[in-house]
Design an enzyme around this catalytic site. Structure first.
Site, PDB file in Angstrom:
ATOM      1  N   ARG A 100       0.815  -1.224   0.000  1.00 21.17           N
ATOM      2  CA  ARG A 100       0.000   0.000   0.000  1.00 21.17           C
ATOM      3  C   ARG A 100       0.843   1.266   0.000  1.00 21.17           C
ATOM      4  O   ARG A 100       0.312   2.350  -0.212  1.00 21.17           O
ATOM      5  CB  ARG A 100      -0.921   0.022   1.232  1.00 21.17           C
ATOM      6  CG  ARG A 100      -1.933  -1.105   1.235  1.00 21.17           C
ATOM      7  CD  ARG A 100      -2.927  -0.935   2.359  1.00 21.17           C
ATOM      8  NE  ARG A 100      -2.335  -0.999   3.675  1.00 21.17           N
ATOM      9  CZ  ARG A 100      -2.962  -0.691   4.805  1.00 21.17           C
ATOM     10  NH1 ARG A 100      -4.210  -0.248   4.754  1.00 21.17           N
ATOM     11  NH2 ARG A 100      -2.359  -0.805   5.975  1.00 21.17           N
ATOM     12  N   HIS A 170      -9.393  -3.713  -1.010  1.00 20.30           N
ATOM     13  CA  HIS A 170      -9.969  -3.130   0.214  1.00 20.30           C
ATOM     14  C   HIS A 170     -10.827  -1.908  -0.157  1.00 20.30           C
ATOM     15  O   HIS A 170     -10.481  -0.767   0.145  1.00 20.30           O
ATOM     16  CB  HIS A 170      -8.798  -2.727   1.121  1.00 20.30           C
ATOM     17  CG  HIS A 170      -9.142  -2.361   2.525  1.00 20.30           C
ATOM     18  ND1 HIS A 170     -10.140  -1.476   2.858  1.00 20.30           N
ATOM     19  CD2 HIS A 170      -8.594  -2.755   3.698  1.00 20.30           C
ATOM     20  CE1 HIS A 170     -10.174  -1.341   4.175  1.00 20.30           C
ATOM     21  NE2 HIS A 170      -9.247  -2.109   4.707  1.00 20.30           N
ATOM     22  N   ASP A 214     -16.530  -5.370  11.886  1.00 23.45           N
ATOM     23  CA  ASP A 214     -15.274  -5.838  11.287  1.00 23.45           C
ATOM     24  C   ASP A 214     -15.380  -7.362  11.195  1.00 23.45           C
ATOM     25  O   ASP A 214     -15.160  -8.063  12.181  1.00 23.45           O
ATOM     26  CB  ASP A 214     -14.084  -5.387  12.165  1.00 23.45           C
ATOM     27  CG  ASP A 214     -12.744  -5.552  11.458  1.00 23.45           C
ATOM     28  OD1 ASP A 214     -12.727  -6.105  10.339  1.00 23.45           O
ATOM     29  OD2 ASP A 214     -11.725  -5.130  12.034  1.00 23.45           O
ATOM     30  N   GLU A 273     -15.124  -5.695   1.062  1.00 21.71           N
ATOM     31  CA  GLU A 273     -13.839  -6.019   0.440  1.00 21.71           C
ATOM     32  C   GLU A 273     -13.873  -7.394  -0.215  1.00 21.71           C
ATOM     33  O   GLU A 273     -14.398  -8.346   0.366  1.00 21.71           O
ATOM     34  CB  GLU A 273     -12.744  -5.975   1.514  1.00 21.71           C
ATOM     35  CG  GLU A 273     -12.731  -4.649   2.270  1.00 21.71           C
ATOM     36  CD  GLU A 273     -11.858  -4.681   3.511  1.00 21.71           C
ATOM     37  OE1 GLU A 273     -10.814  -5.355   3.492  1.00 21.71           O
ATOM     38  OE2 GLU A 273     -12.221  -4.033   4.512  1.00 21.71           O
TER      39      GLU A 273
HETATM   40  O1  LIG Z   1      -6.435   1.207   8.999  1.00 23.25           O
HETATM   41  P1  LIG Z   1      -6.073   0.179   7.965  1.00 23.25           P
HETATM   42  O2  LIG Z   1      -4.729  -0.453   8.139  1.00 23.25           O
HETATM   43  O3  LIG Z   1      -6.291   0.714   6.583  1.00 23.25           O
HETATM   44  O4  LIG Z   1      -7.081  -1.007   8.136  1.00 23.25           O
HETATM   45  C1  LIG Z   1      -8.391  -0.746   8.202  1.00 23.25           C
HETATM   46  C2  LIG Z   1      -9.234  -1.976   8.513  1.00 23.25           C
HETATM   47  O5  LIG Z   1      -9.207  -2.830   7.398  1.00 23.25           O
HETATM   48  C3  LIG Z   1     -10.133  -3.884   7.488  1.00 23.25           C
HETATM   49  O6  LIG Z   1     -10.061  -4.636   6.315  1.00 23.25           O
HETATM   50  C4  LIG Z   1      -9.808  -4.764   8.639  1.00 23.25           C
HETATM   51  O7  LIG Z   1     -10.736  -5.839   8.725  1.00 23.25           O
HETATM   52  C5  LIG Z   1      -9.801  -3.917   9.900  1.00 23.25           C
HETATM   53  O8  LIG Z   1      -9.459  -4.733  11.027  1.00 23.25           O
HETATM   54  C6  LIG Z   1      -8.859  -2.751   9.759  1.00 23.25           C
HETATM   55  O9  LIG Z   1      -8.942  -1.938  10.905  1.00 23.25           O
END
Ligand SMILES: O=P(O)(O)OC[C@H]1O[C@@H](O)[C@H](O)[C@@H](O)[C@@H]1O
Length: 299
Positions: A100, A170, A214, A273
């Site tokens: 990322r 995501h 979640d 996602e």
């Molecule tokens: O803050 P990030 O690293 O982008 O992740 C966000 C969220 O992404 C989700 O896909 C996870 O299931 C969560 O647990 C997580 O908090």
């Protein structure tokens, strides 16, 4: 490569150009007869997608997102790879893998026969990535921008040993009001509830959101729908190469603790996602390829 060089090599007149985005990061700006979209080369992630007939962007990006090397951009469709969630081996490596916050290479751009725009980005292993994850790969992300948005993550094992990955597209989706949405297509699916000590549960009816959610859903239908009465639209997701899906919204308390999300923005998005997550672990043999794809339509 400079913006000028990228435009010279990969620009498409009146359809695709490279521009300097926030924080000086390079962005691909697409506008064709069916939609407009932006893709960040940093993170290899689409940030916006708006079909011509849509009043609002389909994707959500936080107003407080970081556009800074070393940090992920909060919104659009970040790519979690080669693991989803916390470091599976507990070695202290970053959550959601290490793709990322990288500058991707542009592998190609083209206009398809029906006027859609195709963009291919890629990355391969290096000495540095093998220190983090000791495997050989060619990872490419393809974006097809037309009436629908199609995102594919294509992993090729270029090494001599099999290995396993988990991953996620995501996707952050814009919604009018999180309290009013329903996610359809998950009725009866088992899920791991990450906000209830990883308890396994079964979905009963549509998913509605009235607090932190979640969840990793197992063995889901390949078609999920976000029903959004506030924006009078449905976002339809069609997945291939995936058996699982994740639904996430941090809700008020967690959102308030995030530096890259405004306090009330949790009301304006949901992450649904397309994943290989939970038990949906993919083993890839040497020389083989695994493709994870989602087609996103707003109607
Ligand atoms: O803050 P990030 O690293 O982008 O992740 C966000 C969220 O992404 C989700 O896909 C996870 O299931 C969560 O647990 C997580 O908090």
């Amino acid at each position: 490569m400079t913006i000028e060089q990228l435009n010279a090599d990969y620009g498409i007149a009146n359809q695709l150009q490279f521009i300097e985005g926030k924080g000086g990061l390079p962005i691909i700006a697409i506008a064709n007869s069916k939609a407009k979209a932006t893709i960040s080369i940093y993170g290899g992630q689409v940030l916006s997608f708006q079909p011509s007939n849509a009043a609002e962007d389909v994707l959500f990006v936080s107003e407080k997102a970081y556009y800074q090397e070393g940090k992920a951009i909060k919104g659009g469709a970040p790519v979690c790879w080669p693991w989803f969630g916390p470091d599976p081996e507990g070695l202290g490596r970053p959550s959601h893998g290490f793709m990322r916050n990288r500058l991707w290479s542009v592998l190609g751009t083209e206009t398809t026969a029906n006027g859609d725009t195709l963009v291919k980005l890629g990355l391969t292993d290096t000495v540095e990535t093998r220190e983090i994850w000791p495997h050989n790969y060619e990872l490419s992300i393809e974006f097809l921008v037309g009436e629908t948005l199609v995102i594919s993550s294509i992993t090729k094992n270029t090494g001599s040993e099999p290995y396993s990955i988990t991953q996620a597209l995501h996707t952050y989706f814009t919604v009018g009001n999180i309290n009013a949405i329903q996610v359809l297509g998950l009725d009866g699916a088992n899920y791991i509830d990450k906000v209830d000590e990883m308890t396994e549960k079964q979905q009963d009816g549509a998913v509605t959101i009235a607090g932190e959610v979640d969840r990793i859903y197992a063995t889901v239908s390949d078609k999920l729908t976000i029903n959004d009465p506030s924006l009078s639209r449905q976002i339809q997701l069609t997945a291939t190469g995936s058996k699982s899906a994740v639904v996430w919204n941090p809700w008020a308390e967690k959102a308030a603790k995030m530096g890259d999300l405004d306090d009330l923005e949790y009301l304006k998005f949901v992450c649904v996602e397309t994943t290989n997550a939970g038990d949906d672990i993919v083993e890839i043999a040497p020389g083989s390829t695994h493709q994870l794809t989602v087609k996103i339509a707003a109607i």
